[in-house]
Design an enzyme around this catalytic site. Structure first.
Site, short mmCIF file in Angstrom:
data_model
loop_
_atom_site.label_atom_id
_atom_site.label_comp_id
_atom_site.label_asym_id
_atom_site.label_seq_id
_atom_site.Cartn_x
_atom_site.Cartn_y
_atom_site.Cartn_z
N ARG A 100 0.86 -1.19 0.00
CA ARG A 100 0.00 0.00 0.00
C ARG A 100 0.89 1.23 0.00
O ARG A 100 1.54 1.52 0.99
CB ARG A 100 -0.87 -0.05 1.27
CG ARG A 100 -1.94 0.99 1.33
CD ARG A 100 -2.54 1.03 2.72
NE ARG A 100 -1.68 1.77 3.63
CZ ARG A 100 -1.51 1.50 4.92
NH1 ARG A 100 -2.11 0.47 5.46
NH2 ARG A 100 -0.73 2.25 5.66
N HIS A 136 -3.50 4.27 5.00
CA HIS A 136 -4.56 3.27 5.17
C HIS A 136 -5.90 3.86 4.75
O HIS A 136 -6.64 3.29 3.97
CB HIS A 136 -4.62 2.82 6.63
CG HIS A 136 -5.86 2.06 6.96
ND1 HIS A 136 -6.09 0.78 6.49
CD2 HIS A 136 -6.95 2.39 7.68
CE1 HIS A 136 -7.27 0.37 6.92
NE2 HIS A 136 -7.82 1.33 7.64
N TYR A 165 4.49 5.58 11.17
CA TYR A 165 4.86 4.21 11.54
C TYR A 165 5.74 3.49 10.51
O TYR A 165 6.13 2.36 10.72
CB TYR A 165 3.60 3.37 11.86
CG TYR A 165 2.53 3.39 10.77
CD1 TYR A 165 2.66 2.61 9.62
CD2 TYR A 165 1.40 4.19 10.92
CE1 TYR A 165 1.68 2.63 8.65
CE2 TYR A 165 0.41 4.21 9.94
CZ TYR A 165 0.56 3.43 8.81
OH TYR A 165 -0.42 3.46 7.85
#
Lengths: 381, 435
Positions: A272, A276, A285
Site C-alpha cells: 500500500r 490506510h 509508523y
C-alpha cells in the site's frame, strides 16, 4: 527430515504456499514459460483499468481533502492484484470485496461517476448518503464491502456453498487484507471452505500493513498462505504487483472452482503506497525509505514496461491513454461536484415502509429547525 | 465588482475539529487552479495537502504558518478568475483602511486567546453552530443540565441579536461612519442587544399554534386564493330556527343558524362537487370526494383547530347541531382525537359569532374552499319596492382558483343563499331543484 518435507510439499503443495509465483521480473521482462497467451486488446484493457483506478483513486483522495468526500481508503500500488483477480471472473460470478478494490469495481462495470456520486453522497448517490463510501451492486454481482475487517469471508463461503447445493454454476471471489487473516472470520470461513469445498476463491491483498501493524507483528506463520494449507485449502503465493501472475493464478482458481474442484487461497504480495485511509498518516509508523523501495515496484510502470517490451504499447499510445482518462475522469468529477446535495430529510427515509408517528414528529421538528437555521442565513451541512 | 472567495478549512473527516497550518504551498499574488494543492495542514490524525476549491489569484492569507485554525474558518482569500478587482475600487475600500490600522490577523488571534479563558460547556454540534453564527458562547446563558448551552439557547440568542441588530443598525450606521478608523467596535452592539431583549416577550411557537402557522403559511404561499361575497337575508331562517329551537331544547340542544348553514352547504356541494375536492399536485389530478366531512373552525386558547362533522350529508339538523357543540367543547378542553380533525372536505368558519361583518378566510389545505359566516345585522332591504327591516348576514367564500373558476363558485354561493333565504327548500331532496 528430507522425506518429511518432500511428503508435505507433495500432499499440501507447501512449496507453493511458501514460494512466490511471478511472470514478470521487476523490469517487466516475462518468464516465457509462464507468460499467459493474451490478446493485444486484452492486455491494453488490463492496462487501462490500472490507469483508470490510479486516476480515480487520486481524485477521491483530493475530493476528501476538499471536504467533499467523508473518507477514502487509497488503492495506490495495489492495482495489479485487484484488477488481475477481478478479470478472472466470468459474468455470472460474484465478488465480495473489501473497501480497497476500486479497480475490481471498475472491472465489474461500475462507472467512475457512480463511485464518485456514492463517495460524495450527492443527490445521485444510490445509497442516499448512508453507509461507507463503497457499495455493492446486484446487477454487477458485487456485494457491499463491510467496514469491519474480514466480515465478508464467511459470507462469501456461505454464498458459494449455497450455489453449490443449488447447482448454480457460479464462482465467488472475495478480497481481504493481511489484517483479516488474524481475525476469527477468516478461520471460520477457511475451515468451512476446506471441509465442504464450495466454489470460492480467497484473495489476500497482503499489502504488508494492517493500518500501522506490520505483518511480522501479526502472525508467527511464515506466510499467510500456509494458513490456508492448514485448513486443507490449496493455497498459493503470488507477486501481487505482477498483474499477469495474479491474473493467471486467479483464472486457474476460478476455472478449478467452476469445475467442482473447490476453493483456492491466493496470497497476493503487494504494498500500500498510500495511507490506510484519509484519516491515517503512514509517516508515523513506516519509513520513507521503505516506501521508496516499493515505489520502484509500482505495478503500473512494471506492466507498462512489459507492454512496451512486447510492442503492444508505445510512448504515444501511453500518453493518449493517460490523457484520455485524465480528461474523462476530471469531467466526471466536475459533473459530480455540480450535482445538488441530498435533501436533508433522507435520513428519515428507507427504514420503515411507513414512517411511524414519532419519526414523523421528529421529521417535522427537524424541518423547523432547518427553516430557522436557513432564516438565520446558516448553511446546513 | 470582484468576487473574492474566502476559502475555509474543509471538514477533512472523522471528527477533525481543527488543524495547524504547516506550510502554504502558494504565495500571495499567485494564480492557482482549482484542485491545485494550496496548503499543508496538520490535523490530529495526519499531515495533509488541501487542494484549492476554486481557480483564481491569492489575495491574502487569513491564517499564518504555525497557526491552529478550526474546521470551517476562512484561511485564504482567492479572487475568482476573470473577476479582477478594479484598482480604483480597491484603493477606496473601507477594508483596506482598516487593514492599515490593525492587521486583521493579529486582532483575530488576540480575541481567540481571550475567548479561551472562559469555560463554556456546550456539545460540539452547538459549538459549531455558534461558530457559524459568529456567536461568542461565553455570552450565551445555558439552560441545559448543569448550565450546558443547548442548541435552542444559541438559536434564541441569535434571533434576539438579529432583531436587535435591525433596530441598532440605523443608529449605529451614523456612529460607525465616524468610527471607521477606530479599532474596537463590536462591543457597543452587544449592550444594545441586551436592552432590546427586555422590551419584547418571546412566545414559543409550539403545538397547535405551530401547526396552524405552518398550515396557514402553506395555504397562502401555495394556493392562489380568490374571494367572493354574498349578502343573505336570513329573516325567515331565524324564525324557522326559533320555531325549531323549542324542540331542540327538549333534547338539550342549543340551535343556532350554523347547522342550517351546514345543511345548505352540503346540499349545494352535491351540485357543485369541485368545491368538495382537493388537488393532487404530484399527479395533476383533482380528487373529488364523495363524502362530506364539514369542518368547523373552533377558536381555543391553544389556537385555531378545525374538527369536522363526519358524513354531514347523512345527518339531521339536530344531529349536526349536537356534533358541533360536542366538537367545540372537545376542542376547547383539548380532547379532540386525531380522527376528529382528519379527512375534512370543506370548512365553515363562523367568525360572525365574535362580531365581524366581513373577512376573507384562509383555505384549510388540502381542501379547496372555505366559507366565512359573519355577523347577522339588522339592515333595511328593498322587498317589492319597499324598504323593510331584515336580518342580513354576509357569507364570504375563499376558493382555490387552480381548481375552481369564479363563475362556478358564484353559482355555488348563490345556491347556498337560496337555501338559506328560503329554508323550506332544505327539505327538498338533492338535485330536485335543478332546472
Amino acid at each position: 527430515m528430507n522425506l518429511i518435507s518432500q511428503a508435505l510439499a507433495k500432499d499440501l503443495n507447501l512449496d507453493k504456499a511458501l514460494g512466490i509465483f511471478r511472470v514478470l521480473d521487476d523490469q517487466g521482462v516475462p518468464d516465457e514459460s509462464l507468460e499467459p497467451k493474451l490478446s493485444k486488446d486484452f492486455l491494453l484493457k488490463i492496462y487501462e483499468y490500472m490507469v483508470r483506478t490510479r486516476i480515480l483513486d487520486e481524485w477521491l483522495l483530493k475530493l476528501q481533502r476538499m471536504g467533499k468526500v467523508a473518507i477514502h481508503a487509497p488503492n495506490k500500488g495495489q492495482e495489479a492484484t485487484m484488477i488481475g483477480a477481478a478479470l478472472a471472473l466470468r459474468e455470472q460470478d460474484w465478488m465480495f470485496p473489501s473497501y480497497r478494490e476500486l479497480g475490481a469495481l471498475l472491472v465489474r462495470g461500475m462507472s467512475e461517476e457512480e463511485i464518485i456520486d456514492r463517495a460524495m453522497a450527492n443527490a445521485d448517490d444510490p445509497l442516499k448518503g448512508s453507509d461507507f463510501a463503497i457499495y455493492g451492486s446486484r446487477d454487477k454481482k458485487i456485494v457491499p464491502a463491510p467496514v469491519p475487517v474480514g466480515n465478508q469471508i464467511p459470507h462469501a463461503v456461505g454464498f458459494a456453498l449455497a450455489a453449490k447445493i443449488m447447482g448454480d454454476n457460479i464462482v465467488v471471489l472475495t478480497f481481504f487484507g493481511d489484517g483479516a487473516t488474524s481475525r476469527g472470520d477468516f478461520h471460520f470461513g477457511l475451515n468451512f471452505a476446506g471441509l465442504f469445498k464450495p466454489p470460492v476463491v480467497f484473495v489476500i491483498q497482503n499489502n504488508q500493513w494492517a493500518i500501522s501493524l506490520p505483518v511480522r507483528k501479526q502472525t508467527a506463520a511464515p506466510t499467510l498462505a500456509v494458513k490456508g494449507v492448514a485448513y486443507g485449502v490449496p493455497s498459493i503465493r503470488v507477486d501481487g504487483n505482477d498483474v499477469l501472475a495474479v491474473y493467471s493464478i486467479a483464472k486457474e482458481a476460478v476455472d478449478k472452482a467452476s469445475s467442482g474442484e473447490g476453493p483456492t487461497l491466493i496470497e497476493s504480495l503487494t504494498y500500500r503506497l498510500g495511507p490506510h485511509t484519509t484519516a491515517d498518516d503512514p509517516r508515523r509508523y513506516r519509513s520513507d525509505e521503505e516506501v521508496k523501495r516499493y515505489e520502484a515496484k509500482d505495478p503500473i510502470p512494471r506492466f507498462r514496461r512489459y507492454l512496451m517490451y512486447r510492442g503492444v504499447l508505445n510512448e504515444d499510445l501511453d500518453r493518449e491513454i493517460w490523457g484520455r482518462w485524465r480528461d474523462y475522469i476530471e469531467t466526471v468529477v466536475r459533473r459530480c461536484l455540480s450535482k445538488p446535495e441530498l435533501p436533508e430529510e433522507v435520513i428519515f427515509e428507507d427504514v420503515y415502509s411507513e414512517m411511524p408517528w414519532n419519526l414523523r414528529e421528529q421529521l417535522e421538528e427537524f424541518r423547523e429547525s432547518l427553516r430557522v437555521m436557513k432564516s438565520l442565513g446558516l448553511r446546513v451541512e | 465588482m470582484a468576487r473574492i472567495e474566502k476559502v475555509k478549512l474543509p471538514d477533512i473527516g472523522e471528527g477533525i475539529a481543527e488543524g495547524e497550518i504547516v506550510r502554504w504551498l502558494v504565495k500571495k499574488g499567485d494564480r492557482v487552479k482549482q484542485f491545485q494543492p494550496l496548503v499543508e495542514v496538520l490535523t490530529d490524525k495526519a499531515n495533509v495537502e488541501i487542494p484549492s476549491p476554486v481557480s483564481g489569484r491569492v489575495v491574502r492569507f487569513l491564517a499564518s504558518e504555525g497557526e491552529r485554525v478550526s474546521v470551517g474558518s476562512p484561511i485564504v482569500e482567492i479572487e475568482l478568475e476573470g473577476e479582477a478587482v478594479e484598482p480604483e475600487e480597491r484603493a477606496g475600500s473601507a477594508e483596506e483602511v482598516r487593514e492599515g490600522v490593525s492587521p486583521e490577523l493579529g486582532e483575530k488571534v488576540e480575541v481567540k486567546k481571550e475567548e479561551r479563558r472562559v469555560v463554556v460547556r456546550a456539545p460540539p454540534s452547538v459549538r459549531k453552530l455558534a461558530r457559524d453564527l459568529g456567536i461568542d458562547l461565553a455570552k450565551v446563558k445555558g439552560t441545559g443540565p448543569g448550565g450546558v448551552i443547548t442548541r435552542d439557547d444559541v438559536l434564541r440568542y441569535a434571533q434576539a441579536q438579529q432583531g436587535a441588530q435591525a433596530q441598532a443598525t440605523a443608529r449605529a450606521a451614523e456612529a460607525e461612519k465616524i468610527q471607521v478608523e477606530a479599532v474596537e467596535k463590536p462591543k457597543a452592539q452587544t449592550v444594545k442587544v441586551e436592552a432590546a431583549e427586555q422590551a419584547v416577550e418571546r412566545i414559543p411557537l409550539r403545538g397547535i399554534r405551530k401547526i396552524m402557522a405552518e398550515r396557514m403559511a402553506l395555504a397562502k404561499s401555495r394556493i392562489p386564493h380568490a374571494y367572493i361575497v354574498e349578502e343573505v337575508d336570513v329573516t325567515d331562517l331565524l324564525s324557522l330556527r326559533d320555531h325549531l329551537a323549542k324542540y331542540a331544547e327538549g333534547k338539550g340542544i342549543r340551535l343556532t343558524i350554523l347547522p342550517f348553514i351546514v345543511k345548505a352547504v352540503v346540499k349545494a356541494l352535491k351540485e357543485y362537487p369541485l368545491l368538495n375536492s382537493s388537488l393532487d399536485e404530484d399527479r395533476n389530478e383533482i380528487v373529488v370526494k364523495k363524502y362530506y366531512n364539514i369542518g368547523i373552525a373552533v377558536d381555543t386558547e391553544m389556537g385555531l383547530v378545525v374538527p369536522n362533522i363526519k358524513n354531514a350529508d347523512r345527518k339531521g339538523l339536530f344531529e349536526i347541531a349536537r356534533d358541533i357543540s360536542m366538537l367545540a367543547s372537545k376542542a376547547r378542553s383539548g380532547k379532540l382525537d386525531l380522527s376528529d380533525v382528519r379527512d375534512g372536505t370543506f370548512t365553515i368558519t363562523n367568525i360572525g359569532s365574535i362580531g365581524t361583518v366581513m373577512g376573507m378566510p384562509v383555505i384549510n389545505p388540502p381542501e379547496v374552499a372555505i366559507l366565512g359566516v359573519h355577523r347577522v345585522v339588522d339592515k333595511p332591504v328593498y322587498i317589492d319596492g319597499e324598504l323593510k327591516p331584515r336580518k342580513v348576514v354576509n357569507l364570504s367564500l375563499s376558493f382555490d382558483h387552480r381548481v375552481i373558476e369564479g363563475a362556478y363558485a358564484a353559482r355555488f354561493l348563490n345556491l347556498v343563499k337560496r337555501y338559506l333565504e328560503d329554508p323550506i327548500l332544505l327539505v327538498v331532496s338533492d338535485n330536485e331543484l335543478k332546472v
